[in-house]
Write a protein that holds these residues in place. Structure first.
Motif, PDB file in Angstrom:
ATOM      1  N   MET A   1       0.828  -1.213   0.000  1.00  0.00           N
ATOM      2  CA  MET A   1       0.000   0.000   0.000  1.00  0.00           C
ATOM      3  C   MET A   1       0.860   1.259   0.000  1.00  0.00           C
ATOM      4  N   ALA A   2       1.967   1.236   0.758  1.00  0.00           N
ATOM      5  CA  ALA A   2       2.849   2.404   0.797  1.00  0.00           C
ATOM      6  C   ALA A   2       3.529   2.636  -0.548  1.00  0.00           C
ATOM      7  N   SER A   3       3.902   1.547  -1.233  1.00  0.00           N
ATOM      8  CA  SER A   3       4.563   1.685  -2.532  1.00  0.00           C
ATOM      9  C   SER A   3       3.631   2.254  -3.591  1.00  0.00           C
ATOM     10  N   PHE A   4       2.328   1.970  -3.457  1.00  0.00           N
ATOM     11  CA  PHE A   4       1.352   2.473  -4.425  1.00  0.00           C
ATOM     12  C   PHE A   4       0.762   3.822  -4.024  1.00  0.00           C
ATOM     13  N   GLY A   5       1.366   4.480  -3.014  1.00  0.00           N
ATOM     14  CA  GLY A   5       0.987   5.857  -2.724  1.00  0.00           C
ATOM     15  C   GLY A   5       0.288   6.109  -1.416  1.00  0.00           C
ATOM     16  N   SER A   6      -0.137   5.076  -0.685  1.00  0.00           N
ATOM     17  CA  SER A   6      -0.825   5.278   0.594  1.00  0.00           C
ATOM     18  C   SER A   6       0.223   5.412   1.699  1.00  0.00           C
ATOM     19  N   LYS A   7       0.506   6.639   2.093  1.00  0.00           N
ATOM     20  CA  LYS A   7       1.560   6.906   3.057  1.00  0.00           C
ATOM     21  C   LYS A   7       0.967   7.182   4.438  1.00  0.00           C
ATOM     22  N   HIS A   8       1.613   6.595   5.451  1.00  0.00           N
ATOM     23  CA  HIS A   8       1.305   6.879   6.860  1.00  0.00           C
ATOM     24  C   HIS A   8      -0.195   6.740   7.146  1.00  0.00           C
ATOM     25  N   PHE A   9      -0.764   5.626   6.718  1.00  0.00           N
ATOM     26  CA  PHE A   9      -2.198   5.410   6.921  1.00  0.00           C
ATOM     27  C   PHE A   9      -2.509   4.775   8.270  1.00  0.00           C
ATOM     28  N   PHE A  10      -1.477   4.491   9.096  1.00  0.00           N
ATOM     29  CA  PHE A  10      -1.683   3.983  10.452  1.00  0.00           C
ATOM     30  C   PHE A  10      -1.405   5.096  11.451  1.00  0.00           C
ATOM     31  N   ASN A  11      -2.257   5.158  12.492  1.00  0.00           N
ATOM     32  CA  ASN A  11      -1.966   6.072  13.587  1.00  0.00           C
ATOM     33  C   ASN A  11      -0.949   5.435  14.531  1.00  0.00           C
ATOM     34  N   GLU A  12      -0.660   6.096  15.647  1.00  0.00           N
ATOM     35  CA  GLU A  12       0.377   5.603  16.557  1.00  0.00           C
ATOM     36  C   GLU A  12       0.027   4.235  17.124  1.00  0.00           C
ATOM     37  N   PHE A  13      -1.245   4.061  17.531  1.00  0.00           N
ATOM     38  CA  PHE A  13      -1.659   2.767  18.070  1.00  0.00           C
ATOM     39  C   PHE A  13      -1.605   1.688  16.998  1.00  0.00           C
ATOM     40  N   GLY A  14      -2.039   2.017  15.788  1.00  0.00           N
ATOM     41  CA  GLY A  14      -2.008   1.042  14.694  1.00  0.00           C
ATOM     42  C   GLY A  14      -0.601   0.615  14.347  1.00  0.00           C
ATOM     43  N   CYS A  15       0.335   1.542  14.384  1.00  0.00           N
ATOM     44  CA  CYS A  15       1.730   1.200  14.091  1.00  0.00           C
ATOM     45  C   CYS A  15       2.301   0.271  15.160  1.00  0.00           C
TER      46      CYS A  15
END
Length: 314
Positions: free
Chosen positions: A67-81
């Motif tokens: 997802m990050a490679s296809f453009g979705s950057k930083h889509f997780f919040n702190e808890f999700g990470c």
């Protein structure tokens, strides 16, 4: 989206799809054997949990990087990470632990009756379920304690401002004490299990080689079928363990570089993730290569799922 992101995204997507399909195929096969056969081998239970651990690694590593490679950057919040990192470490630890358990169990079962392991040949199958449960409890407990320890230290010290960009998350750089605790709780057990796997595999290959020489000496006129079977067993053990150790060593080197470097390069982060997903993706092919029936069943299952969906979408 740049050209390099597209190439890396396609690689991650291919790894994720192939790995998930193959591991779910194996899991379906072993669950099918569990519900249809009266007597299920102990190794089937171990391999079921190995496929679950491999699937966790692929889902927690391959999907976010895709997802990050296809453009979705930083889509997780702190808890999700934090939750995602916990799942990654649990899946990685269980993959190492289950592989070690499988190797040690096979070494015990093929050991001769006059060896020091003869007392464990009868007891070993009874403790497989307990050993697997212990592995899950250990890695889940350790990987839940470590984030809590980080939160506690982060509250007491306010100088944690450096963050490394992983594409889908921002990884906070830890202090020396936290890194030391991480090494003791996670890195040391994983390295010990890897060493035990290598030792057990070496013993297993030695036992098979010695048994082969003994059979050739006693039955020199009729050894072709048994010799061929033992050779295939030895080769499958060597391929599985050597693949596991190679990918684990490379993954550990890249993970250490990612953890220690403050300015993580784009290539370093993605290469480390690709190598982490390699063994969970390749492992089903190695296991299917040992059993042609599994290969036929998995191919039929993939065909029945894939082609009807393609026809409906046309």
């Amino acid at each position: 989206m740049s050209y390099r992101d597209l190439i890396v995204g396609i690689i991650f997507l291919s790894q994720t799809i192939v790995g998930i399909v193959q591991n779910f195929s194996l899991l379906y096969h072993y669950l099918f054997l569990y519900h249809t056969e009266c007597r299920v081998r102990s190794t089937h239970l171990i391999l079921r949990h190995l496929t679950i651990a491999n699937t966790l690694v692929i889902l927690s590593k391959g999907v976010p990087h895709t997802m990050a490679s296809f453009g979705s950057k930083h889509f997780f919040n702190e808890f999700g990470c934090k939750l995602l990192f916990c799942v990654q470490r649990v899946g990685r630890g269980m993959s190492i632990g289950i592989t070690c358990l499988l190797t040690v169990f096979q070494t015990i079962m093929i050991s001769p009756m006059n060896s020091c392991l003869k007392e464990f040949k009868v007891k070993a199958p009874k403790y497989i379920g307990f050993s697997i449960s212990l592995c899950w409890i250990h890695f889940m407990f350790v990987n839940l304690v470590f984030p809590l320890l980080y939160v506690f230290s982060n509250r007491s010290m306010k100088n944690f401002t450096k963050k490394g960009d992983l594409g889908y998350c921002l990884a906070v750089d830890h202090d020396t004490i936290t890194v030391s605790v991480y090494a003791v709780l996670i890195v040391f057990p994983e390295a010990s299990l890897c060493g035990l796997t290598i030792g057990a595999s070496s013993s297993m290959v030695f036992l098979l080689h010695r048994h082969r020489q003994r059979v050739q000496h006693i039955h020199s006129t009729n050894v072709a079928p048994r010799s061929s079977a033992e050779s295939r067993a030895t080769q499958s053990i060597l391929v599985l363990v050597s693949t596991f150790v190679s990918f684990y060593f490379l993954s550990s080197v890249f993970h250490v570089c990612v953890a220690l470097l403050c300015n993580r390069s784009w290539w370093l982060v993605n290469t480390a993730a690709m190598i982490s997903v390699c063994f969970p993706t390749v492992c089903p092919f190695l296991l299917m290569g040992r059993n042609s029936a599994i290969s036929r069943l998995c191919f039929a299952w993939i065909t029945n799922i894939t082609f009807p969906n393609l026809i409906r979408n046309m």
